[in-house]
Write a protein that holds these residues in place. Structure first.
Motif, mmCIF file in Angstrom:
data_model
loop_
_atom_site.group_PDB
_atom_site.id
_atom_site.type_symbol
_atom_site.label_atom_id
_atom_site.label_comp_id
_atom_site.label_asym_id
_atom_site.label_seq_id
_atom_site.Cartn_x
_atom_site.Cartn_y
_atom_site.Cartn_z
ATOM 1 N N LEU A 1 4.068 17.943 20.344
ATOM 2 C CA LEU A 1 2.919 18.854 20.318
ATOM 3 C C LEU A 1 3.341 20.309 20.147
ATOM 4 O O LEU A 1 2.500 21.175 19.902
ATOM 5 N N LEU A 2 4.627 20.587 20.275
ATOM 6 C CA LEU A 2 5.107 21.972 20.319
ATOM 7 C C LEU A 2 4.993 22.639 18.949
ATOM 8 O O LEU A 2 5.454 22.110 17.940
ATOM 9 N N LYS A 3 4.350 23.792 18.936
ATOM 10 C CA LYS A 3 4.196 24.558 17.694
ATOM 11 C C LYS A 3 5.525 25.233 17.341
ATOM 12 O O LYS A 3 6.331 25.559 18.206
ATOM 13 N N GLU A 4 5.714 25.471 16.066
ATOM 14 C CA GLU A 4 6.981 26.020 15.542
ATOM 15 C C GLU A 4 7.400 27.291 16.278
ATOM 16 O O GLU A 4 8.552 27.445 16.660
ATOM 17 N N GLY A 5 6.462 28.185 16.511
ATOM 18 C CA GLY A 5 6.786 29.471 17.127
ATOM 19 C C GLY A 5 7.233 29.377 18.578
ATOM 20 O O GLY A 5 7.757 30.343 19.137
ATOM 21 N N ASP A 6 7.025 28.217 19.203
ATOM 22 C CA ASP A 6 7.377 28.039 20.614
ATOM 23 C C ASP A 6 8.649 27.226 20.818
ATOM 24 O O ASP A 6 9.071 27.010 21.948
ATOM 25 N N LYS A 7 9.265 26.767 19.731
ATOM 26 C CA LYS A 7 10.359 25.786 19.848
ATOM 27 C C LYS A 7 11.599 26.312 20.564
ATOM 28 O O LYS A 7 12.327 25.536 21.148
ATOM 29 N N THR A 8 11.848 27.606 20.525
ATOM 30 C CA THR A 8 13.071 28.131 21.159
ATOM 31 C C THR A 8 12.798 28.820 22.504
ATOM 32 O O THR A 8 13.736 29.196 23.198
ATOM 33 N N LEU A 9 11.532 28.973 22.872
ATOM 34 C CA LEU A 9 11.190 29.771 24.052
ATOM 35 C C LEU A 9 11.815 29.235 25.340
ATOM 36 O O LEU A 9 12.386 29.990 26.125
ATOM 37 N N ALA A 10 11.697 27.925 25.574
ATOM 38 C CA ALA A 10 12.201 27.352 26.829
ATOM 39 C C ALA A 10 13.715 27.519 26.925
ATOM 40 O O ALA A 10 14.235 27.981 27.946
ATOM 41 N N ALA A 11 14.426 27.165 25.854
ATOM 42 C CA ALA A 11 15.888 27.253 25.877
ATOM 43 C C ALA A 11 16.346 28.701 26.066
ATOM 44 O O ALA A 11 17.264 28.972 26.848
ATOM 45 N N GLU A 12 15.693 29.625 25.364
ATOM 46 C CA GLU A 12 16.076 31.041 25.488
ATOM 47 C C GLU A 12 15.901 31.529 26.923
ATOM 48 O O GLU A 12 16.763 32.221 27.458
ATOM 49 N N GLN A 13 14.793 31.151 27.536
ATOM 50 C CA GLN A 13 14.559 31.612 28.912
ATOM 51 C C GLN A 13 15.531 30.945 29.884
ATOM 52 O O GLN A 13 16.051 31.590 30.790
ATOM 53 N N MET A 14 15.775 29.650 29.697
ATOM 54 C CA MET A 14 16.679 28.949 30.616
ATOM 55 C C MET A 14 18.094 29.523 30.563
ATOM 56 O O MET A 14 18.829 29.452 31.541
ATOM 57 N N MET A 15 18.468 30.098 29.425
ATOM 58 C CA MET A 15 19.821 30.659 29.288
ATOM 59 C C MET A 15 19.937 32.069 29.852
ATOM 60 O O MET A 15 21.036 32.594 29.971
ATOM 61 N N GLN A 16 18.825 32.692 30.217
ATOM 62 C CA GLN A 16 18.881 34.035 30.814
ATOM 63 C C GLN A 16 19.392 33.917 32.245
ATOM 64 O O GLN A 16 18.924 33.073 33.012
ATOM 65 N N LEU A 17 20.340 34.751 32.585
ATOM 66 C CA LEU A 17 20.906 34.738 33.930
ATOM 67 C C LEU A 17 20.029 35.526 34.891
ATOM 68 O O LEU A 17 19.319 36.442 34.489
ATOM 69 N N ASN A 18 20.115 35.171 36.161
ATOM 70 C CA ASN A 18 19.383 35.895 37.209
ATOM 71 C C ASN A 18 20.271 36.942 37.871
ATOM 72 O O ASN A 18 20.182 37.176 39.072
ATOM 73 N N LYS A 19 21.134 37.569 37.070
ATOM 74 C CA LYS A 19 22.105 38.518 37.642
ATOM 75 C C LYS A 19 21.443 39.748 38.251
ATOM 76 O O LYS A 19 22.035 40.432 39.077
ATOM 77 N N ILE A 20 20.194 40.018 37.882
ATOM 78 C CA ILE A 20 19.496 41.169 38.461
ATOM 79 C C ILE A 20 19.318 40.982 39.970
ATOM 80 O O ILE A 20 19.151 41.942 40.716
#
Length: 195
Positions: free
Chosen positions: A36-55
């Protein structure tokens, strides 16, 4: 340093709540599994999961950051309930202020892209949550109880320290995460009230 270690049970009444990552990873990955995932949303989850919580290491040095926890498998509501109850308080969350990972997140929920973990989460703690907007209660539950993988930090900060925390979020490239999503109140009948 140990003195900079923040716990999830030391929030104070009147603290505001900030969230460093958007909600909806579980919904997006489920939408992908269901094609069901639209093209524009395909990388959003992976990109966010790779962000560190170093803040979080920087936030730990601020006295006015009274409590902090990460948001993972129990969803935003589960981790907020833990924080509120552990601190002897309740919380109010403004759903309209919760950052969502995609503009289409509601559409995915309406198409049935809800992970099984969402309902298991709700079954375990739903009785501790009051949904003020009954017509949107199902949608709010499916988003706020969505299990997050590598989710963000839920930060309980005194209003006096909010400007300092906002400045740090801005410096860290999180300028779209500077709006509080809720507040800690005296303990009431429910651990969390969603408005």
């Amino acid at each position: 340093d140990i003195k900079n270690l923040k716990q999830n049970n030391t929030a104070k009444k009147g603290d505001v709540l900030l969230l460093t990552k958007k909600i909806g990873v579980g919904i997006l990955t489920t939408a992908e599994k269901k094609n069901l995932l639209k093209e524009g949303d395909k990388t959003l989850a992976a990109e966010q999961m790779m962000q560190l919580n170093k803040i979080g290491a920087i936030m730990g040095k601020i006295d006015g950051v009274n409590a902090m926890t990460d948001v993972t498998g129990f969803g935003l509501l589960g981790h907020l309930i833990e924080l509120a109850e552990g601190s002897g308080l309740s919380a109010v969350v403004d759903f309209s202020k919760v950052p969502l990972i995609s503009d289409r997140l509601v559409d995915y929920v309406e198409m049935g892209a809800v992970p099984g973990g969402t309902n298991r989460n709700w079954d375990s703690y739903g009785h501790k949550v009051s949904m003020v907007n009954s017509s949107a209660a199902s949608l709010h539950k499916n988003i706020l109880a969505d299990p997050q993988t590598s989710g963000g930090l839920l930060i309980s900060v005194s209003k006096e320290s909010l400007n300092e925390v906002v400045a740090i979020l801005n410096e860290g490239g999180l300028s779209d995460r500077t709006t509080p999503i809720g507040e800690l109140t005296n303990a009431g009948s429910f651990a969390v009230t969603v408005i």
